[in-house]
Write a protein that holds these residues in place. Structure first.
Motif, PDB file in Angstrom:
ATOM      1  N   THR A   1      38.363   3.208 -32.070  1.00 58.58           N
ATOM      2  CA  THR A   1      38.094   4.640 -31.908  1.00 58.58           C
ATOM      3  C   THR A   1      36.704   4.982 -32.434  1.00 58.58           C
ATOM      4  O   THR A   1      35.953   5.725 -31.792  1.00 58.58           O
ATOM      5  CB  THR A   1      39.164   5.477 -32.648  1.00 58.58           C
TER       6      THR A   1
ATOM      7  N   THR B   1      38.086   2.707 -24.097  1.00 63.13           N
ATOM      8  CA  THR B   1      38.539   2.391 -25.449  1.00 63.13           C
ATOM      9  C   THR B   1      39.634   3.351 -25.900  1.00 63.13           C
ATOM     10  O   THR B   1      40.402   3.024 -26.805  1.00 63.13           O
ATOM     11  CB  THR B   1      37.382   2.402 -26.481  1.00 63.13           C
ATOM     12  N   ASP B   2      39.734   4.529 -25.267  1.00 65.30           N
ATOM     13  CA  ASP B   2      40.806   5.461 -25.589  1.00 65.30           C
ATOM     14  C   ASP B   2      42.157   4.834 -25.264  1.00 65.30           C
ATOM     15  O   ASP B   2      43.107   4.907 -26.044  1.00 65.30           O
ATOM     16  CB  ASP B   2      40.618   6.770 -24.822  1.00 65.30           C
TER      17      ASP B   2
ATOM     18  N   ASP C   1      37.811  11.660 -28.347  1.00 63.48           N
ATOM     19  CA  ASP C   1      37.882  12.133 -26.955  1.00 63.48           C
ATOM     20  C   ASP C   1      37.070  13.406 -26.781  1.00 63.48           C
ATOM     21  O   ASP C   1      36.296  13.541 -25.828  1.00 63.48           O
ATOM     22  CB  ASP C   1      39.330  12.431 -26.544  1.00 63.48           C
TER      23      ASP C   1
ATOM     24  N   ALA D   1      33.339   3.583 -22.926  1.00 59.81           N
ATOM     25  CA  ALA D   1      33.781   4.380 -24.083  1.00 59.81           C
ATOM     26  C   ALA D   1      35.128   5.036 -23.794  1.00 59.81           C
ATOM     27  O   ALA D   1      36.021   5.038 -24.651  1.00 59.81           O
ATOM     28  CB  ALA D   1      32.729   5.432 -24.432  1.00 59.81           C
TER      29      ALA D   1
ATOM     30  N   LEU E   1      33.289  12.760 -26.950  1.00 57.28           N
ATOM     31  CA  LEU E   1      32.790  12.097 -25.736  1.00 57.28           C
ATOM     32  C   LEU E   1      32.735  13.064 -24.563  1.00 57.28           C
ATOM     33  O   LEU E   1      31.720  13.151 -23.866  1.00 57.28           O
ATOM     34  CB  LEU E   1      33.668  10.888 -25.395  1.00 57.28           C
TER      35      LEU E   1
ATOM     36  N   ARG F   1      34.006   4.126 -30.081  1.00 63.74           N
ATOM     37  CA  ARG F   1      33.847   5.127 -29.023  1.00 63.74           C
ATOM     38  C   ARG F   1      32.902   6.229 -29.483  1.00 63.74           C
ATOM     39  O   ARG F   1      32.032   6.661 -28.736  1.00 63.74           O
ATOM     40  CB  ARG F   1      35.219   5.699 -28.636  1.00 63.74           C
TER      41      ARG F   1
END
Length: 192
Positions: A8, A55-56, A81, A52, A84, A11
């Motif tokens: 996380t 990766t969630d 999240d 990115a 981003l 990200r």
């Protein structure tokens, strides 16, 4: 710090790199891809954004699979999240590729739900992401990726996929925000 939380954080660390490629004109020119003319820097930004965003899924899968779900992860994952998505939409608004009204709706919901989570955390409660929040995130990621790739997938068919995705993302954003507040109204009423 466990591996899902490290993923996380990776990200979050990719966001400035993504923004540099999105906003800085390196003068690298553009190339044609399936009928769309894409600046090379936007293509690189799109690939970074997609990695990115992926990766969630990866951090969530890893946390559930190996029983590493933590309160820190429940807090960091939605925050990553939001950071981003905010970076993508603000950058796209600045490039006149995303409507400002949609960005305001989406970011307002994000701030409101984050505020709700902060109030809940004050009483020791953690509000995890709902299924509607997850669909909202997916729709926002798809909309941003379509815009970053200059609608390359559907350019030949003249289908405004990116525009359709913007509206879907706005609708799911509003619905999921209402859902969070309805399901967690006790957080606000009990905090008075």
């Amino acid at each position: 710090m466990n591996i899902p939380n490290q993923i996380t954080i990776s990200r979050i660390l990719l966001i400035p790199v993504f923004m540099v490629f999105l906003l800085v004109d390196f003068g690298w020119g553009s190339f044609a891809l399936l009928g769309a003319d894409i600046p090379l820097s936007h293509f690189i930004a799109a690939m970074i954004f997609i990695v990115a965003a992926a990766t969630d899924w990866l951090d969530g899968y890893y946390a559930r699979r190996y029983n590493m779900v933590t309160n820190m992860g429940k807090f960091l994952d939605p925050l990553a999240d939001k950071l981003l998505i905010t970076a993508a939409f603000v950058g796209l608004v600045g490039l006149d590729m995303f409507p400002a009204w949609a960005a305001v709706v989406i970011l307002s919901r994000e701030f409101a739900v984050t505020g709700l989570r902060l109030v809940a955390s004050g009483s020791g409660e953690v509000i995890a992401a709902s299924i509607w929040g997850k669909w909202k995130t997916v729709s926002q990621i798809v909309a941003a990726a379509a815009l970053l790739l200059h609608n390359v997938i559907f350019e030949l068919a003249s289908i405004p996929f990116d525009t359709v995705m913007i509206y879907i993302a706005v609708i799911l954003t509003l619905y999921s925000g209402i859902d969070y507040f309805v399901k967690n109204k006790h957080v606000l009423t009990e905090s008075q």
